[in-house]
Design an enzyme around this catalytic site. Structure first.
Site, short mmCIF file in Angstrom:
data_model
loop_
_atom_site.label_atom_id
_atom_site.label_comp_id
_atom_site.label_asym_id
_atom_site.label_seq_id
_atom_site.Cartn_x
_atom_site.Cartn_y
_atom_site.Cartn_z
N TYR A 140 0.86 -1.19 0.00
CA TYR A 140 0.00 0.00 0.00
C TYR A 140 0.89 1.23 0.00
O TYR A 140 1.90 1.28 0.72
CB TYR A 140 -0.90 0.01 1.24
CG TYR A 140 -1.75 1.27 1.36
CD1 TYR A 140 -3.00 1.32 0.80
CD2 TYR A 140 -1.28 2.38 2.05
CE1 TYR A 140 -3.79 2.47 0.90
CE2 TYR A 140 -2.04 3.53 2.15
CZ TYR A 140 -3.29 3.57 1.58
OH TYR A 140 -4.06 4.71 1.67
N GLU A 228 -3.41 7.60 -3.93
CA GLU A 228 -3.45 6.32 -3.21
C GLU A 228 -3.27 5.18 -4.21
O GLU A 228 -4.02 5.07 -5.17
CB GLU A 228 -4.78 6.16 -2.47
CG GLU A 228 -4.86 4.88 -1.65
CD GLU A 228 -6.18 4.74 -0.92
OE1 GLU A 228 -6.17 4.44 0.28
OE2 GLU A 228 -7.24 4.94 -1.58
#
Length: 434
Positions: A140, A228
């Site tokens: 991530y 993101e």
């Protein structure tokens, strides 16, 4: 991203922001992939399609048997969502152009419902056909503006491809945070250190560091509020790639990011918010029953709080600003009344620059034009308040004036309860002052 907002009104606004795309521009995944590719960041090859036949041709053009079809909607949780066509899942593995056509027909023109869309769902107007990559590890990676840090912060984890909030709650040690000095930027040394903490090794370590730096430069260049990447992956052949991307951009940068803001998709937004923007009104739809029309964001938040204090629930945040015209007030009421769940409305105006007589005229025009059926409580204070009250009193319209905000909130909650009860039993209640 991981903070809880204690104030009740702020909490409601955070919920609204999660379910809708508001105040900060968001763009579709395929658009984000194009921006990444243009910045020299590796992404899987993909083609967007607007029809089942286009999806078929896209799959043929990519020329590989392992593909993924992704519904393009501005909401998270697509993989676990479901369509009104009966299809479960908005992200599907496919192995042929025929499968692409079949699944696209069940996605395009249909609504998808996920944990972030709310009960109304989101229309799927495009699908993204991408080549499937086999990955060794998932990570991530995100860059966002953080007020506490007073600048950009990188948030990363070796546990990618899953809900990052769950990771933060269950295993906070897996989250790595790296504040970046906006004047100095992200150095190669810092980027390599981050790659080490995430577990990249060998050539993948250097490629990951290079990707981090390119993402940070893109973040600054495009006036982003968030980038993101979930997941960021290392493929089976040790390439570092961005498999899925979510961008957010600062609305205040519209004037210098015309290319980015041209990517906006109003069909994915609340139509009330789109209409409000046209009239320079600040509106966010909520789930309550009491419509609010206020001037000033602070006063609007306070008004919502006091409605909650008296047991009611605001249907919206609506700040008309300090220089609204009678026409804007009228349009604001059109937006409020378009919500079938609204059973009463409260107008709370403190006139400084804003003149109370202008607001009063806008209210009168709106009630007459819309034939407004819901009870309306009006509190006017400030510039030209006497003229405003006189206009309302002489209008012949059934409006409930109230100078005290606490009493006004209590009254509008009671009126809302009466109206809601009448609506449930199929009775039209026409309320007036005794």
């Amino acid at each position: 991203m991981f903070r809880l907002l204690a104030n009740s009104s702020k909490g409601m606004l955070r919920t609204a922001a999660k379910n809708q795309q508001v105040r900060n521009l968001s763009i579709h995944e395929y658009m984000s992939a194009n921006l990444l590719s243009e910045a020299g960041i590796k992404v899987p090859r993909g083609i967007v399609a607007s029809s089942a036949e286009e999806a078929f041709q896209a799959a043929k053009k990519l020329g590989v048997s392992d593909l993924v079809i992704k519904a393009q909607v501005l909401a998270g949780g697509r993989g676990k969502g479901h369509f009104d066509s009966g299809l479960n899942g908005g992200v599907k593995t496919i192995y042929s152009p025929e499968e692409a056509r079949d699944l696209a027909s069940k996605m395009l023109g249909h609504k998808i419902f996920t944990k972030q869309t709310g009960a109304s769902g989101k229309d799927c107007n495009k699908v993204f056909i991408v080549e499937r990559k086999y990955v060794r590890r998932e990570y991530y990676f995100a860059i966002l503006m953080d007020r506490a840090m007073q600048g950009p912060v990188i948030v990363a984890s070796s546990q990618g491809g899953v809900d990052i909030e769950s990771v933060a709650a269950e295993n906070p040690e897996a989250i790595v945070k790296l504040p970046v000095d906006i004047k100095k930027g992200l150095s190669l040394e810092s980027a390599q250190g981050l790659a080490d903490k995430l577990g990249f090794v060998g050539n993948a370590r250097e490629e990951a560091a290079d990707t981090f730096i390119k993402l940070y430069k893109l973040f600054l260049a495009k006036d982003a509020t968030q980038i993101e990447i979930n997941p960021l992956v290392e493929t089976s052949d040790h390439q570092v790639m961005c498999m899925d991307a979510k961008f957010g951009f600062d609305d205040n940068a519209n004037f210098r990011q015309k290319d980015v803001f041209s990517l906006r998709d109003p069909t994915q937004e609340d139509p009330r918010e789109v209409q409000a923007e046209k009239w320079n009104l600040n509106y966010i739809g909520l789930d309550g029953q009491i419509g609010c029309l206020v001037n000033g964001a602070g006063l609007a938040m306070s008004t919502m709080d006091i409605i909650k204090l008296h047991g009611g629930a605001p249907a919206n945040f609506l700040d008309v600003g300090g220089s609204a015209t009678a026409k804007q007030i009228c349009e604001a009421f059109k937006i409020i009344s378009s919500d079938a769940g609204v059973s009463a409305a409260l107008v709370n105006i403190f006139g400084g620059i804003m003149r109370c007589d202008v607001v009063a005229q806008g209210i009168i025009d709106a009630v007459k034009e819309l034939d407004l059926k819901i009870p309306l409580v009006v509190r006017l204070q400030g510039t030209n308040v006497d003229e405003g009250k006189k206009l309302i009193n002489e209008s012949g319209i059934a409006i409930f004036p109230c100078d005290d905000l606490d009493k006004a909130a209590d009254l509008v909650v009671k009126l809302s309860d009466i109206t809601s009860l009448a609506q449930k039993v199929g009775v039209h209640a026409k309320l007036s002052l005794a």
